[in-house]
Scaffold this motif. Structure first.
Motif, PDB file in Angstrom:
ATOM      1  N   ALA A  41       3.853  11.555  -8.842  1.00 25.61           N
ATOM      2  CA  ALA A  41       2.663  11.881  -9.626  1.00 25.61           C
ATOM      3  C   ALA A  41       1.961  13.128  -9.118  1.00 25.61           C
ATOM      4  O   ALA A  41       1.373  13.882  -9.892  1.00 25.61           O
ATOM      5  N   ASP A  42       1.996  13.317  -7.789  1.00 22.29           N
ATOM      6  CA  ASP A  42       1.308  14.454  -7.178  1.00 22.29           C
ATOM      7  C   ASP A  42       2.172  15.003  -6.047  1.00 22.29           C
ATOM      8  O   ASP A  42       2.026  14.596  -4.889  1.00 22.29           O
ATOM      9  N   PRO A  43       3.069  15.931  -6.344  1.00 23.16           N
ATOM     10  CA  PRO A  43       3.985  16.445  -5.331  1.00 23.16           C
ATOM     11  C   PRO A  43       3.304  17.084  -4.131  1.00 23.16           C
ATOM     12  O   PRO A  43       3.922  17.189  -3.059  1.00 23.16           O
ATOM     13  N   ALA A  80      -3.002 -12.483  -5.123  1.00 20.19           N
ATOM     14  CA  ALA A  80      -3.612 -11.281  -4.545  1.00 20.19           C
ATOM     15  C   ALA A  80      -3.966 -10.282  -5.637  1.00 20.19           C
ATOM     16  O   ALA A  80      -5.034  -9.650  -5.607  1.00 20.19           O
ATOM     17  N   CYS A  81      -3.086 -10.139  -6.612  1.00 14.62           N
ATOM     18  CA  CYS A  81      -3.350  -9.215  -7.713  1.00 14.62           C
ATOM     19  C   CYS A  81      -4.579  -9.652  -8.511  1.00 14.62           C
ATOM     20  O   CYS A  81      -5.414  -8.816  -8.891  1.00 14.62           O
ATOM     21  N   ALA A  82      -4.700 -10.945  -8.749  1.00 18.73           N
ATOM     22  CA  ALA A  82      -5.864 -11.447  -9.480  1.00 18.73           C
ATOM     23  C   ALA A  82      -7.142 -11.225  -8.687  1.00 18.73           C
ATOM     24  O   ALA A  82      -8.198 -10.919  -9.251  1.00 18.73           O
ATOM     25  N   GLU A  83      -7.052 -11.355  -7.356  1.00 16.32           N
ATOM     26  CA  GLU A  83      -8.229 -11.192  -6.501  1.00 16.32           C
ATOM     27  C   GLU A  83      -8.776  -9.766  -6.571  1.00 16.32           C
ATOM     28  O   GLU A  83      -9.990  -9.568  -6.674  1.00 16.32           O
ATOM     29  N   VAL A  84      -7.896  -8.767  -6.530  1.00 13.51           N
ATOM     30  CA  VAL A  84      -8.393  -7.391  -6.566  1.00 13.51           C
ATOM     31  C   VAL A  84      -8.914  -7.044  -7.961  1.00 13.51           C
ATOM     32  O   VAL A  84      -9.902  -6.302  -8.098  1.00 13.51           O
ATOM     33  N   ARG A  85      -8.300  -7.566  -9.004  1.00 11.18           N
ATOM     34  CA  ARG A  85      -8.776  -7.266 -10.357  1.00 11.18           C
ATOM     35  C   ARG A  85     -10.169  -7.818 -10.595  1.00 11.18           C
ATOM     36  O   ARG A  85     -10.963  -7.246 -11.348  1.00 11.18           O
ATOM     37  N   GLU A  86     -10.482  -8.936  -9.946  1.00  7.77           N
ATOM     38  CA  GLU A  86     -11.826  -9.509 -10.071  1.00  7.77           C
ATOM     39  C   GLU A  86     -12.864  -8.610  -9.411  1.00  7.77           C
ATOM     40  O   GLU A  86     -13.988  -8.470  -9.897  1.00  7.77           O
ATOM     41  N   LEU A  87     -12.490  -7.993  -8.284  1.00  6.82           N
ATOM     42  CA  LEU A  87     -13.413  -7.105  -7.571  1.00  6.82           C
ATOM     43  C   LEU A  87     -13.507  -5.736  -8.231  1.00  6.82           C
ATOM     44  O   LEU A  87     -14.602  -5.193  -8.409  1.00  6.82           O
ATOM     45  N   VAL A  88     -12.360  -5.156  -8.535  1.00  4.96           N
ATOM     46  CA  VAL A  88     -12.292  -3.800  -9.085  1.00  4.96           C
ATOM     47  C   VAL A  88     -11.400  -3.850 -10.325  1.00  4.96           C
ATOM     48  O   VAL A  88     -10.182  -3.647 -10.235  1.00  4.96           O
ATOM     49  N   PRO A  89     -11.980  -4.109 -11.490  1.00  8.01           N
ATOM     50  CA  PRO A  89     -11.176  -4.311 -12.700  1.00  8.01           C
ATOM     51  C   PRO A  89     -10.221  -3.169 -13.032  1.00  8.01           C
ATOM     52  O   PRO A  89      -9.194  -3.381 -13.668  1.00  8.01           O
ATOM     53  N   GLY A  90     -10.510  -1.950 -12.600  1.00  7.11           N
ATOM     54  CA  GLY A  90      -9.650  -0.824 -12.933  1.00  7.11           C
ATOM     55  C   GLY A  90      -8.424  -0.677 -12.056  1.00  7.11           C
ATOM     56  O   GLY A  90      -7.555   0.160 -12.335  1.00  7.11           O
ATOM     57  N   THR A  91      -8.325  -1.458 -10.996  1.00  2.00           N
ATOM     58  CA  THR A  91      -7.191  -1.339 -10.076  1.00  2.00           C
ATOM     59  C   THR A  91      -5.897  -1.800 -10.725  1.00  2.00           C
ATOM     60  O   THR A  91      -5.837  -2.880 -11.317  1.00  2.00           O
ATOM     61  N   SER A  92      -4.845  -0.991 -10.603  1.00  3.42           N
ATOM     62  CA  SER A  92      -3.522  -1.382 -11.087  1.00  3.42           C
ATOM     63  C   SER A  92      -2.902  -2.371 -10.095  1.00  3.42           C
ATOM     64  O   SER A  92      -3.175  -2.303  -8.894  1.00  3.42           O
ATOM     65  N   THR A  93      -2.065  -3.254 -10.579  1.00  2.00           N
ATOM     66  CA  THR A  93      -1.430  -4.241  -9.704  1.00  2.00           C
ATOM     67  C   THR A  93       0.062  -4.324 -10.008  1.00  2.00           C
ATOM     68  O   THR A  93       0.501  -4.107 -11.134  1.00  2.00           O
ATOM     69  N   GLY A 133       4.649   1.887 -10.555  1.00  2.00           N
ATOM     70  CA  GLY A 133       3.244   1.490 -10.500  1.00  2.00           C
ATOM     71  C   GLY A 133       2.407   2.475  -9.710  1.00  2.00           C
ATOM     72  O   GLY A 133       1.276   2.809 -10.095  1.00  2.00           O
ATOM     73  N   ALA A 134       2.955   2.952  -8.576  1.00  2.00           N
ATOM     74  CA  ALA A 134       2.232   3.920  -7.757  1.00  2.00           C
ATOM     75  C   ALA A 134       2.044   5.234  -8.502  1.00  2.00           C
ATOM     76  O   ALA A 134       0.972   5.855  -8.451  1.00  2.00           O
ATOM     77  N   ALA A 135       3.087   5.689  -9.199  1.00  2.00           N
ATOM     78  CA  ALA A 135       2.986   6.937  -9.948  1.00  2.00           C
ATOM     79  C   ALA A 135       1.923   6.831 -11.040  1.00  2.00           C
ATOM     80  O   ALA A 135       1.093   7.733 -11.212  1.00  2.00           O
ATOM     81  N   ALA A 136       1.930   5.714 -11.769  1.00  2.00           N
ATOM     82  CA  ALA A 136       0.946   5.533 -12.838  1.00  2.00           C
ATOM     83  C   ALA A 136      -0.465   5.407 -12.281  1.00  2.00           C
ATOM     84  O   ALA A 136      -1.428   5.949 -12.840  1.00  2.00           O
ATOM     85  N   ALA A 137      -0.597   4.693 -11.162  1.00  2.00           N
ATOM     86  CA  ALA A 137      -1.918   4.510 -10.558  1.00  2.00           C
ATOM     87  C   ALA A 137      -2.489   5.837 -10.078  1.00  2.00           C
ATOM     88  O   ALA A 137      -3.679   6.120 -10.238  1.00  2.00           O
ATOM     89  N   MET A 138      -1.661   6.656  -9.472  1.00  2.00           N
ATOM     90  CA  MET A 138      -2.128   7.960  -9.000  1.00  2.00           C
ATOM     91  C   MET A 138      -2.485   8.872 -10.171  1.00  2.00           C
ATOM     92  O   MET A 138      -3.459   9.631 -10.111  1.00  2.00           O
ATOM     93  N   ALA A 139      -1.711   8.802 -11.237  1.00  2.00           N
ATOM     94  CA  ALA A 139      -2.003   9.628 -12.409  1.00  2.00           C
ATOM     95  C   ALA A 139      -3.354   9.269 -13.018  1.00  2.00           C
ATOM     96  O   ALA A 139      -4.059  10.133 -13.548  1.00  2.00           O
ATOM     97  N   GLY A 140      -3.726   7.994 -12.912  1.00  2.00           N
ATOM     98  CA  GLY A 140      -4.988   7.556 -13.502  1.00  2.00           C
ATOM     99  C   GLY A 140      -6.089   7.300 -12.505  1.00  2.00           C
ATOM    100  O   GLY A 140      -7.074   6.622 -12.817  1.00  2.00           O
TER     101      GLY A 140
END
Length: 265
Positions: free
Chosen positions: A39-41, A149-162, A189-196
């Motif tokens: 995503a970011d060379p 774990a994925c559900a836990e982070v989404r509850e705290l930070v809804p925009g986080t990709s999992t 997932g990492a590439a998409a998360a970094m792009a957004g």
């Protein structure tokens, strides 16, 4: 059942599958590094080894484009390296908080800790580290782990990709993806998360911050109250501390865990 037998074999240095676990985890991290750089060379990637002794990843097998932080104790614990110039954090191989679940390896830093609350909200390592990153203005853009774990982070930070790579059947049992499939999903997932990443806000808690920690041993509570500012909260196992910010509160949690490792005289 012994303490050792309750820990998944891949994460316990005393078990024969630990070396296999180290190799698998290093490969997962490499997949995430590849996704970030896709995503970011020009990205400067720093990997912080943050399980157990903080010496789990295999340096010689880590993607050579990343730098590695390992060993403990160290400033800011699991998030050593956070600071100026960091614009995103990715949590790889995380687990749910103590009491969460069913979840693989659900705990908060140590079995000596039964629960942690930041300003009344129960958090685990995900919440503590997300808050510490937020203090530095850095968002958590990705988390990988089991479904809990994925559900836990989404509850705290809804925009986080999992990226869920396993479904927990218990503390030390899960239905898992094939490693090749998991790594492909981690890279994408990492590439998409970094792009957004610009769309994900940091999870910030403004100071002062009150932290409560429920400890397994009442003897640890007795010792903890010798720390300036730490008081005994209602209940035999709870201590409370109000710090000027998340960094100070986080440091006290680290100290409490260290105290819990010391056997009373």
């Amino acid at each position: 059942m012994s303490r050792a037998s309750s820990i998944p074999w891949e994460t316990n240095p005393e078990r024969y599958d630990y070396e296999r676990g180290r190799a698998l985890m290093t490969a997962d991290v490499n997949a995430v590094v590849a996704g970030v750089l896709e995503a970011d060379p020009s990205a400067d990637v720093v990997v912080a080894d943050a399980h157990g002794p903080f010496r789990n990843l295999l340096p010689e097998d880590l993607d050579h484009r990343a730098r590695l932080i390992r060993g403990r104790p160290r400033p800011l614990g699991m998030l050593a390296g956070i600071g100026d110039g960091v614009d995103a954090v990715l949590f790889v191989g995380y687990h749910a908080r103590a009491g969460g679940g069913p979840a693989v390896l659900a705990h908060t830093i140590s079995d000596a800790v039964l629960a942690v609350r930041l300003d009344g909200r129960e958090v685990g390592e995900i919440g503590l580290n997300a808050a510490l990153a937020g203090h530095h203005g850095v968002p958590v853009v990705l988390l990988s782990g089991d479904e809990a774990a994925c559900a836990e982070v989404r509850e705290l930070v809804p925009g986080t990709s999992t990226v869920a790579v396993k479904r927990a059947l218990g503390q030390a049992a899960a239905e898992v993806l094939h490693p090749k499939v998991a790594r492909d999903r981690l890279r994408k997932g990492a590439a998409a998360a970094m792009a957004g990443r610009a769309e994900v806000p940091p999870w910030t808690i403004t100071g002062p911050v009150t932290i409560e920690v429920d400890l397994y041993s009442p003897a640890t509570v007795d010792t903890a109250t010798l720390i300036p500012g730490v008081t005994r909260a209602p209940g035999a196992r709870t201590v409370r501390f109000t710090g000027r910010d998340v960094v100070e509160a986080y440091g006290v949690v680290q100290l409490l865990v260290q105290l819990a490792q010391v056997k009373p005289a």
